[in-house]
Design a protein around this motif. Structure first.
Motif, short mmCIF file in Angstrom:
data_model
loop_
_atom_site.label_atom_id
_atom_site.label_comp_id
_atom_site.label_asym_id
_atom_site.label_seq_id
_atom_site.Cartn_x
_atom_site.Cartn_y
_atom_site.Cartn_z
N PHE A 21 0.97 -1.34 -0.09
CA PHE A 21 0.02 0.00 -0.07
C PHE A 21 0.79 1.15 -0.01
CE2 PHE A 21 -2.76 -3.35 2.18
CZ PHE A 21 -3.54 -3.43 1.35
N ASN A 24 4.45 1.14 1.84
CA ASN A 24 4.34 0.12 2.86
C ASN A 24 4.19 -1.12 2.10
OD1 ASN A 24 3.97 -1.47 5.20
ND2 ASN A 24 1.92 -0.12 5.71
N VAL A 26 3.27 -4.73 2.45
CA VAL A 26 2.76 -5.67 3.41
C VAL A 26 2.77 -7.18 3.43
CG1 VAL A 26 0.42 -5.89 4.38
CG2 VAL A 26 1.13 -3.76 3.69
N PRO A 45 1.89 -11.08 15.17
CA PRO A 45 1.47 -9.59 15.88
C PRO A 45 0.77 -8.92 14.81
CG PRO A 45 3.78 -9.50 15.09
CD PRO A 45 3.34 -11.11 14.83
N SER A 46 -0.11 -7.87 15.30
CA SER A 46 -0.79 -7.08 14.57
C SER A 46 0.06 -6.12 13.67
CB SER A 46 -1.49 -5.97 15.68
OG SER A 46 -2.25 -4.96 14.92
N GLY A 47 -0.47 -6.05 12.18
CA GLY A 47 0.39 -5.43 11.42
C GLY A 47 1.21 -6.39 10.68
N GLY A 48 1.02 -7.52 10.75
CA GLY A 48 2.15 -8.51 10.25
C GLY A 48 1.52 -8.67 8.87
N GLY A 49 0.32 -8.43 8.47
CA GLY A 49 -0.07 -8.82 7.05
C GLY A 49 -1.30 -10.01 6.90
N LYS A 50 -1.65 -10.34 8.11
CA LYS A 50 -2.64 -11.65 8.26
C LYS A 50 -3.80 -11.47 7.57
CE LYS A 50 -2.60 -11.84 12.67
NZ LYS A 50 -1.69 -10.50 12.88
N SER A 51 -4.51 -10.20 7.79
CA SER A 51 -5.58 -10.14 7.03
C SER A 51 -5.61 -9.34 5.72
CB SER A 51 -6.40 -8.67 7.81
OG SER A 51 -6.73 -8.83 9.16
N THR A 52 -4.42 -8.91 5.29
CA THR A 52 -4.02 -8.63 3.77
C THR A 52 -4.04 -9.76 2.92
OG1 THR A 52 -3.04 -6.52 4.57
CG2 THR A 52 -2.59 -7.45 2.44
N GLU A 61 -8.70 -8.08 -2.25
CA GLU A 61 -7.43 -7.15 -2.70
C GLU A 61 -6.93 -7.86 -3.93
OE1 GLU A 61 -6.51 -4.18 -1.82
OE2 GLU A 61 -7.47 -3.94 0.39
P1 ADP Z 1 -2.75 -8.04 10.52
O1 ADP Z 1 -4.15 -8.41 9.94
O2 ADP Z 1 -1.45 -9.00 10.76
O3 ADP Z 1 -3.02 -7.16 11.69
P2 ADP Z 1 -3.03 -6.23 8.19
O4 ADP Z 1 -2.87 -7.07 7.05
O5 ADP Z 1 -4.28 -5.64 8.55
O6 ADP Z 1 -2.16 -6.99 9.27
O7 ADP Z 1 -2.02 -4.91 7.90
C1 ADP Z 1 -0.81 -4.96 7.33
C2 ADP Z 1 -0.36 -3.57 7.05
O8 ADP Z 1 -0.78 -3.06 5.99
C3 ADP Z 1 -0.38 -2.47 8.30
O9 ADP Z 1 0.56 -1.58 8.24
C4 ADP Z 1 -1.71 -1.69 7.61
O10 ADP Z 1 -1.89 -0.47 8.18
C5 ADP Z 1 -1.65 -1.84 6.14
N1 ADP Z 1 -2.81 -1.97 5.30
C6 ADP Z 1 -3.77 -2.80 5.33
N2 ADP Z 1 -4.85 -2.57 4.77
C7 ADP Z 1 -4.48 -1.29 4.22
C8 ADP Z 1 -5.26 -0.66 3.27
N3 ADP Z 1 -6.20 -0.80 2.62
N4 ADP Z 1 -4.51 0.75 2.86
C9 ADP Z 1 -3.47 1.02 3.52
N5 ADP Z 1 -2.64 0.20 4.26
C10 ADP Z 1 -3.31 -0.99 4.66
#
Ligand code: ADP
Ligand code: MG
Length: 259
Positions: A21, A24, A26, A45-52, A61
């Motif tokens: 993004f 960043n 991810v 950990p939070s922010g590691g990219g799991k949801s992405t 996405e």
């Molecule tokens: P997790 O689920 O492991 O906490 P995420 O996948 O939510 O991690 O996020 C990983 C990184 O991607 C974070 O730095 C988050 O801010 C960034 N991020 C996630 N989705 C978006 C988006 N739609 N736009 C910009 N940054 C994003």
């Protein structure tokens, strides 16, 4: 007589996945292949990219680079470091392979439990309403939601709402079910009832990828645990290895912060 080992092809295969993004980065080269009946837990950990990762797997996405396939269907191909996706009917077919359960249920607030479960099979899959309703009734029972059929989401507890969203995903007959922290919005007693239904699905060999911070649950349910941090899979293996005897310093640091 030949003794060739029977190869079952993976339900989903992701290779070399990259996603940024802006500046960043991810996902920085993630590969993951899930076999039929396998349960994979993703921790980290939070922010590691799991949801992405889950959002790329579920086509919410698009990948910048890397490839993705569901069974025989190549959904996204890497062409010289850039990913190209299939379009139209093939993309629609790709979506029929999976279901996704979010942290915050994402039910339709104005629809009853029954309508939430039957809407997509009837409207998107164009299946016969009577047959879909019969199946939905069975899913309601399986999720322990008898008596809730005609209620709307705001009349239900968080745990009940999450079980409706699991039923709704199952009503589409997906080959793989993804969960993104399915219990993180729930109190402990409501968490237990949701984890129980996920364990029951695992016992029926449902293929699942579950992002979770419940280590006890991951240990119990997962055939394989992935520890993800900084956009890469740092370590993966059976729970006894990754959770109980982690090899990597980053995994150990993460797990020691939890306890
Ligand atoms: P997790 O689920 O492991 O906490 P995420 O996948 O939510 O991690 O996020 C990983 C990184 O991607 C974070 O730095 C988050 O801010 C960034 N991020 C996630 N989705 C978006 C988006 N739609 N736009 C910009 N940054 C994003
Ligand atoms: Mg997340």
């Amino acid at each position: 007589m030949s003794t060739i080992k029977q190869q079952s092809s993976p339900v989903v295969a992701l290779a070399g996945a990259r996603k940024a993004f802006g500046d960043n980065e991810v996902l920085r080269g993630v590969s993951l292949s899930v076999d039929p009946g396998e349960v994979v837990a993703v921790i980290g950990p939070s922010g590691g990219g799991k949801s992405t990762l889950l959002r790329c797997l579920t086509l919410l996405e698009t990948l910048d680079a890397g490839s993705l396939s569901y069974g025989e269907l190549s959904v996204a191909r890497d062409e010289g470091g850039k990913t190209r996706y299939v379009k139209g009917p093939e993309l629609k077919r790709a979506r029929e392979h999976f279901g996704l359960v979010f942290q915050n249920y994402n039910l339709f607030p104005h629809m009853t439990v029954m309508q939430n479960i039957t809407d997509a099979p009837v409207r998107v899959q164009k299946r016969q309403r009577a047959e879909v309703e019969l199946e939905a009734q069975a899913l309601v029972a399986k999720m322990g939601l008898e008596g809730c059929e005609n209620k709307v989401p705001c009349q239900l507890s968080g745990g009940q709402q999450q079980r409706v969203s699991i039923a709704r995903a199952l009503a589409m007959n997906p080959e793989v079910l993804y969960f993104d922290e399915p219990t993180s919005a729930l109190d402990p007693e409501l968490t237990a009832e949701v984890l129980r239904v996920i364990k029951a699905l695992a016992a029926e060999n449902m293929t699942m990828v579950i992002v979770t911070h419940e280590m006890g649950f991951a240990r119990e349910v997962a055939d394989r645990v992935l520890f993800m941090d900084g956009g890469v899979i740092v370590e993966e293996g059976p729970a006894e290895q990754v959770i109980d005897h982690p090899r990597e310093a980053r995994t150990r640091a993460f797990l020691s912060h939890l306890s």
